[in-house]
Design an enzyme around this catalytic site. Structure first.
Site, PDB file in Angstrom:
ATOM      1  N   ALA A 187       1.070  -1.539  -0.057  1.00  0.00           N
ATOM      2  CA  ALA A 187      -0.097   0.254   0.091  1.00  0.00           C
ATOM      3  C   ALA A 187       1.017   1.282  -0.334  1.00  0.00           C
ATOM      4  O   ALA A 187       2.006   1.230   0.630  1.00  0.00           O
ATOM      5  CB  ALA A 187      -0.773   0.088   1.197  1.00  0.00           C
TER       6      ALA A 187
ATOM      7  N   GLY B  54       1.212  -4.682   1.089  1.00  0.00           N
ATOM      8  CA  GLY B  54      -0.534  -5.040  -0.062  1.00  0.00           C
ATOM      9  C   GLY B  54      -0.509  -5.522  -0.764  1.00  0.00           C
ATOM     10  O   GLY B  54      -1.601  -5.957  -1.592  1.00  0.00           O
TER      11      GLY B  54
ATOM     12  N   GLU C 258      -0.220  -9.289  -0.206  1.00  0.00           N
ATOM     13  CA  GLU C 258      -2.243  -9.114  -0.233  1.00  0.00           C
ATOM     14  C   GLU C 258      -2.810  -9.591  -1.413  1.00  0.00           C
ATOM     15  O   GLU C 258      -4.101 -10.209  -1.127  1.00  0.00           O
ATOM     16  CB  GLU C 258      -2.646  -8.484   1.294  1.00  0.00           C
ATOM     17  CG  GLU C 258      -2.257  -8.890   2.616  1.00  0.00           C
ATOM     18  CD  GLU C 258      -1.804  -7.828   3.359  1.00  0.00           C
ATOM     19  OE1 GLU C 258      -1.396  -6.229   3.042  1.00  0.00           O
ATOM     20  OE2 GLU C 258      -2.242  -7.904   4.735  1.00  0.00           O
TER      21      GLU C 258
ATOM     22  N   GLU D 233       5.103  -4.845   7.192  1.00  0.00           N
ATOM     23  CA  GLU D 233       4.445  -3.952   7.616  1.00  0.00           C
ATOM     24  C   GLU D 233       4.535  -3.200   9.435  1.00  0.00           C
ATOM     25  O   GLU D 233       4.473  -2.170   9.921  1.00  0.00           O
ATOM     26  CB  GLU D 233       3.425  -3.863   8.168  1.00  0.00           C
ATOM     27  CG  GLU D 233       2.085  -3.962   6.759  1.00  0.00           C
ATOM     28  CD  GLU D 233       1.728  -5.374   5.973  1.00  0.00           C
ATOM     29  OE1 GLU D 233       3.137  -6.526   5.836  1.00  0.00           O
ATOM     30  OE2 GLU D 233       1.314  -5.842   4.678  1.00  0.00           O
TER      31      GLU D 233
HETATM   32  N1  CAA Z   1       5.122   3.474  -0.631  1.00  0.00           N
HETATM   33  C1  CAA Z   1       4.957   4.231  -1.297  1.00  0.00           C
HETATM   34  N2  CAA Z   1       5.918   4.862  -1.816  1.00  0.00           N
HETATM   35  C2  CAA Z   1       7.569   3.766  -2.137  1.00  0.00           C
HETATM   36  C3  CAA Z   1       7.210   3.073  -0.896  1.00  0.00           C
HETATM   37  C4  CAA Z   1       5.472   1.447  -0.368  1.00  0.00           C
HETATM   38  N3  CAA Z   1       5.037   0.952   0.026  1.00  0.00           N
HETATM   39  N4  CAA Z   1       7.619   1.911  -1.513  1.00  0.00           N
HETATM   40  C5  CAA Z   1       8.892   1.715  -2.525  1.00  0.00           C
HETATM   41  N5  CAA Z   1       8.405   3.453  -2.774  1.00  0.00           N
HETATM   42  C6  CAA Z   1       8.873   4.377  -3.302  1.00  0.00           C
HETATM   43  C7  CAA Z   1       9.986   5.099  -2.616  1.00  0.00           C
HETATM   44  O1  CAA Z   1       9.825   6.272  -1.262  1.00  0.00           O
HETATM   45  C8  CAA Z   1      10.774   5.723  -3.435  1.00  0.00           C
HETATM   46  O2  CAA Z   1      10.052   7.087  -3.923  1.00  0.00           O
HETATM   47  P1  CAA Z   1      11.118   8.259  -4.356  1.00  0.00           P
HETATM   48  O3  CAA Z   1      11.948   7.502  -5.594  1.00  0.00           O
HETATM   49  O4  CAA Z   1      10.361   9.409  -4.423  1.00  0.00           O
HETATM   50  O5  CAA Z   1      12.212   8.059  -3.200  1.00  0.00           O
HETATM   51  C9  CAA Z   1      10.785   4.559  -4.656  1.00  0.00           C
HETATM   52  O6  CAA Z   1       9.076   4.043  -4.287  1.00  0.00           O
HETATM   53  C10 CAA Z   1      11.580   4.268  -4.729  1.00  0.00           C
HETATM   54  O7  CAA Z   1      11.588   2.883  -3.622  1.00  0.00           O
HETATM   55  P2  CAA Z   1      13.543   3.323  -3.211  1.00  0.00           P
HETATM   56  O8  CAA Z   1      14.553   3.895  -3.451  1.00  0.00           O
HETATM   57  O9  CAA Z   1      12.976   2.839  -1.645  1.00  0.00           O
HETATM   58  O10 CAA Z   1      13.755   1.473  -2.919  1.00  0.00           O
HETATM   59  P3  CAA Z   1      14.819   0.808  -2.497  1.00  0.00           P
HETATM   60  O11 CAA Z   1      15.502  -0.577  -3.751  1.00  0.00           O
HETATM   61  O12 CAA Z   1      15.831   0.912  -2.377  1.00  0.00           O
HETATM   62  O13 CAA Z   1      14.162  -0.227  -1.648  1.00  0.00           O
HETATM   63  C11 CAA Z   1      11.617  -1.512  -0.386  1.00  0.00           C
HETATM   64  C12 CAA Z   1      13.204  -1.336  -2.385  1.00  0.00           C
HETATM   65  C13 CAA Z   1      12.678  -2.456   0.197  1.00  0.00           C
HETATM   66  C14 CAA Z   1      10.699  -2.237  -1.431  1.00  0.00           C
HETATM   67  C15 CAA Z   1      11.703  -0.620   0.670  1.00  0.00           C
HETATM   68  O14 CAA Z   1      10.528   0.834  -1.180  1.00  0.00           O
HETATM   69  C16 CAA Z   1      10.238  -0.404   0.962  1.00  0.00           C
HETATM   70  O15 CAA Z   1      10.853  -0.809   1.517  1.00  0.00           O
HETATM   71  N6  CAA Z   1       9.285  -0.069   0.294  1.00  0.00           N
HETATM   72  C17 CAA Z   1       7.715  -0.125   1.273  1.00  0.00           C
HETATM   73  C18 CAA Z   1       7.889  -1.335   1.361  1.00  0.00           C
HETATM   74  C19 CAA Z   1       6.619  -1.946   3.132  1.00  0.00           C
HETATM   75  O16 CAA Z   1       6.743  -1.641   3.780  1.00  0.00           O
HETATM   76  N7  CAA Z   1       5.368  -2.099   2.372  1.00  0.00           N
HETATM   77  C20 CAA Z   1       4.120  -2.124   2.846  1.00  0.00           C
HETATM   78  C21 CAA Z   1       2.997  -0.852   2.880  1.00  0.00           C
HETATM   79  S1  CAA Z   1       1.943  -0.777   3.642  1.00  0.00           S
HETATM   80  C22 CAA Z   1       0.677  -1.818   3.591  1.00  0.00           C
HETATM   81  O17 CAA Z   1       1.190  -2.857   2.115  1.00  0.00           O
HETATM   82  C23 CAA Z   1      -0.056  -1.988   4.289  1.00  0.00           C
HETATM   83  C24 CAA Z   1      -1.320  -3.154   3.480  1.00  0.00           C
HETATM   84  O18 CAA Z   1      -1.137  -4.334   4.057  1.00  0.00           O
HETATM   85  C25 CAA Z   1      -2.544  -2.464   2.930  1.00  0.00           C
END
Ligand code: CAA
Length: 257
Positions: A65, A108, A111, A131
């Protein structure tokens, strides 16, 4: 509806949707999920479409998400906006859905992939519920569907630590049905979707419904449900055609009714 966050393709009897926010690793914001539900519903109503295929790009199926969209929300915002009900709408699609996963499949997005009926993974796929690392827990079904897919101990490890599974681990745990080299993951999933789409669409929907019922009821209730759907299949022209074609040693021609 015009789409800005997904690409939609019609390939014979397969409806293919590509998640297309590569700059955000396909983070599933409200706009994207609304478009996805709209595209899937349209395909689901189309009698020519018999299987759906969902994928992202090589780097990410999806990173979950959209954290930036949610960061400043309060509990009542989350409750009222009810963004997560869009995942439930995907679960209501009756046409079989194949997910082709390469790269990150997190939160998400995992999911969402687990709502799909079959997951084909590239060797580079990484599956996780991270998460916990951002101070919350899975909110679109992860605690329930992941536990049913991989069992309690591994689901707990993933949910409590955020550890990602490799494609091979996901295969061994039963989360995905097959692992293929990254160059071939999409074509392999297309081949699988086309094979499914060559079957009777009536039987496909009944079969999907029956398998999903196994998550909802005990064995006796599930068996009774299956028995009723099995009998219902005998109301279709496709059942007559399938069995007559078998006896006549020819290929069946499905009518979809
Ligand atoms: N939401 C919004 N933006 C996201 C994102 C997310 N879930 N995941 C990545 N992005 C964005 C980053 O902010 C970045 O944007 P900018 O270039 O504008 O800064 C871009 O995508 C590239 O990401 P990274 O620079 O972080 O890439 P990376 O290769 O260094 O890392 C990653 C990759 C490990 C996947 C890392 O992006 C990450 O940890 N992302 C979040 C994963 C996460 O926590 N997901 C769960 C979300 S909550 C959820 O899903 C709730 C639910 O159950 C419904």
């Amino acid at each position: 509806m015009t789409y800005e966050n997904i690409l939609v393709f019609r390939e014979g009897a397969v409806g293919r949707v590509q998640l297309n926010r590569p700059q955000a690793l396909n983070a599933l914001n409200s706009a994207l999920m609304t478009e996805l539900v709209d595209a899937f519903r349209e395909f689901d109503r189309d009698p020519e479409i018999r299987c759906l295929l969902l994928h992202g790009n090589e780097r990410a199926f999806g990173a979950g998400a959209d954290i930036k969209e949610m960061a400043d929300m309060g509990a009542i915002d989350m409750y009222s906006r009810d963004h997560i009900s869009l995942w439930d709408e995907v679960a209501r699609i009756r046409t079989p859905i194949v997910a082709a996963v390469s790269g990150y499949c997190l939160g998400g997005a995992l999911e969402l992939a687990m709502i799909c009926d079959i997951i084909v993974a590239s060797e580079t796929a990484k599956f996780g519920q991270p998460e916990i690392n951002i101070g919350v827990l899975p909110g679109a079904g992860g605690t329930q569907r992941l536990t049913r897919a991989v069992g309690k101990s591994l689901a707990m490890e993933m949910v409590l630590t955020g550890r990602m599974l490799s494609a091979d681990e996901a295969r061994a745990a039963g989360l995905v049905s097959r692992v293929v080299p990254v160059e071939a993951y999409l074509s392999e999933a297309q081949r699988l979707a086309a094979e499914i789409a060559s079957k009777s669409p009536v039987a496909l929907r009944l079969a999907k419904e029956a398998v999903l019922q196994s998550f909802e009821s005990g064995l006796a209730g599930g068996l009774a449900y299956e028995r009723r759907l099995f009998a219902l299949a005998f109301a279709s022209e496709d059942q007559k055609e399938g069995m007559q074609a078998f006896a006549a040693k020819r290929q069946p021609e499905w009518k979809g009714r």
